[in-house]
Design an enzyme around this catalytic site. Structure first.
Site, PDB file in Angstrom:
ATOM      1  N   ASP A 152       0.805  -1.226   0.000  1.00 23.34           N
ATOM      2  CA  ASP A 152       0.000   0.000   0.000  1.00 23.34           C
ATOM      3  C   ASP A 152       0.834   1.270   0.000  1.00 23.34           C
ATOM      4  O   ASP A 152       0.324   2.357   0.300  1.00 23.34           O
ATOM      5  CB  ASP A 152      -0.941   0.004   1.204  1.00 23.34           C
ATOM      6  CG  ASP A 152      -2.102  -0.954   1.030  1.00 23.34           C
ATOM      7  OD1 ASP A 152      -2.720  -0.938  -0.053  1.00 23.34           O
ATOM      8  OD2 ASP A 152      -2.393  -1.716   1.967  1.00 23.34           O
ATOM      9  N   ASP A 210      -6.825  -3.719  -5.575  1.00 27.52           N
ATOM     10  CA  ASP A 210      -6.404  -2.431  -5.016  1.00 27.52           C
ATOM     11  C   ASP A 210      -4.982  -2.073  -5.438  1.00 27.52           C
ATOM     12  O   ASP A 210      -4.619  -0.885  -5.511  1.00 27.52           O
ATOM     13  CB  ASP A 210      -6.436  -2.454  -3.486  1.00 27.52           C
ATOM     14  CG  ASP A 210      -7.638  -3.157  -2.875  1.00 27.52           C
ATOM     15  OD1 ASP A 210      -8.088  -4.165  -3.438  1.00 27.52           O
ATOM     16  OD2 ASP A 210      -8.107  -2.706  -1.819  1.00 27.52           O
TER      17      ASP A 210
END
Length: 436
Positions: A152, A210
């Site tokens: 991330d 994602d």
């Protein structure tokens, strides 16, 4: 524009009454068009200032509000039985914790969105107090640039330091971005062709949709350094995702896990309704991510997938106000939570896609979403919502996590979409290529 003119002579003067009426009408429409936008921006700026001041002494970041749920609600949304409901649920908040701010530190995947929102609000308002807060909260993200145990890093550093580089450029920011990109590349396995997402669970090599959103960090690093390796990793990851993450109807799986030889060992979901469902925010990640990757590469297959996903979203999103249910396959009705975060991601991606294709229907769809998000149904009244901008998002319903709550990333993509729409209406590209 054809203007019918009614000419009247009054005391020797010629009056174009039709033209005057038209000009007045156009001015009123322009004022109305600006009103909702200006209100959204000023409300967001006020909320973000309040939120920054409220948590400043903690050294942390606002992530969401603590909300409660019932097991019956989750079972009803998942359309399964209690016996089959096997996910690990989070603890319920105490009475004192209910509707209080859930904080996070710089290691949390959502942490970079709050400083990013401050930067975006500063850009649209010119308010130097927002800039000062953006600098402070961005500096708090520095430890994340050394992390190697998360995919991330794009969310965390590109949304904070990346916005800082765009709006307050400095060589030290470039150093942070490149170091972070190196750490992200360290999670790439050439034999798999993807950047590993999670280091937990029973999967061998999990990759989530994602992760498409973290590729911009790599594209930026290639531009900063002139080194093609970052872009090459991003393109390979996108191509592998394109090949394995999508069903024939262009909906995407949330999680695909790979065997050591690069073959797919499983495809399913973690945050959606079930393995065959279309988790709403995941579809937004796909739309946005492949649009972005096309912009950076010019590779047609990425644009074709972005278009297919956008068309699927418009067909599958059945709500009247265009704010999707938390999963496109969730039961339709008033009891089903909406996901403003999915809506904001979709709107931001649609604006760029519409610009690239010169196709108004995507931009118009995004504007419908933004009008809804800027309405009292979703936009928090100033001084409420603990400083968050939007209401009614969903984090992970199957885990009882962040259900019908504000989320910092909903605010970020809402502000980004507003800024993109404003640029397009001024005849500019929605995304400026600021790194040279």
């Amino acid at each position: 524009m054809h203007v019918s003119k009614t000419i009247q002579a009054i005391s020797g003067a010629v009056v174009l009454t039709g033209a005057v009426t038209l000009i007045s009408s156009c001015a009123e429409k322009a004022q109305a068009d600006n009103l909702w936008f200006d209100n959204a921006v000023t409300s967001a700026a006020a909320q973000l200032r309040d939120a920054a001041d409220a948590v400043d002494s903690t050294g942390l970041f606002p992530r969401s509000l603590m909300t409660d749920y019932s097991l019956e609600q989750l079972v009803g949304q998942m359309e399964t039985s209690h016996k089959n409901f096997k996910v690990e649920l989070l603890e319920h908040p105490t009475l004192d914790e209910f509707r209080t701010v859930r904080l996070c530190d710089a290691a949390d995947w959502t942490a970079g969105f709050f400083p990013g929102s401050l930067w975006l609000a500063y850009e649209m308002t010119g308010d130097s107090t927002l800039r000062d807060r953006a600098v402070k909260y961005t500096n708090r993200m520095l430890p994340a640039s050394y992390m190697t145990d998360t995919h991330d890093l794009g969310f965390m550093i590109n949304c904070s330091y990346g916005q800082a580089l765009r709006l307050a450029p400095a060589d030290s920011i470039r150093t942070v971005l490149v170091r972070t990109a190196d750490n992200l590349v360290s999670r790439f396995d050439p034999s798999i062709g993807c950047i590993r997402s999670w280091d937990f669970g029973e999967w061998n090599y999990p990759v989530i949709i994602d992760n498409m959103m973290n590729l911009q960090l790599l594209f930026n690093a290639s531009k900063i350094t002139g080194d093609q390796k970052y872009k090459d990793v991003a393109v390979k990851h996108a191509r592998t995702t394109l090949a394995n993450h999508f069903r024939p109807d262009h909906t995407c799986y949330h999680v695909v896990s790979y065997a050591p030889d690069g073959s797919v060992e499983s495809a399913g979901t973690f945050q959606g309704k079930n393995d065959a469902s279309a988790w709403s925010r995941g579809q937004g990640w796909a739309l946005y991510g492949f649009t972005e990757t096309y912009r950076e590469t010019g590779i047609r297959e990425f644009l074709d997938k972005a278009v297919a996903v956008a068309d699927m979203v418009m067909a599958r999103n059945t709500t009247a106000d265009k704010i999707p249910y938390w999963d496109f396959d969730a039961p339709e009705g008033a009891a089903t939570p909406r996901d403003a975060s999915a809506a904001a991601v979709i709107a931001s991606g649609m604006i760029e896609l519409g610009y690239i294709l010169n196709e108004p229907r995507y931009t118009e769809y995004a504007e419908q979403i933004l009008h809804s998000l800027a309405s009292p149904d979703y936009l928090a009244e100033k001084g409420t919502n603990c400083g968050f901008v939007l209401k009614h998002s969903v984090g992970s319903l199957p885990h009882g996590s962040e259900i019908d709550t504000p989320l910092n990333y909903a605010d970020y993509y809402f502000l980004e979409a507003l800024g993109r729409l404003d640029r397009v209406k001024k005849g500019l590209a929605p995304v400026d290529d600021f790194i040279s």
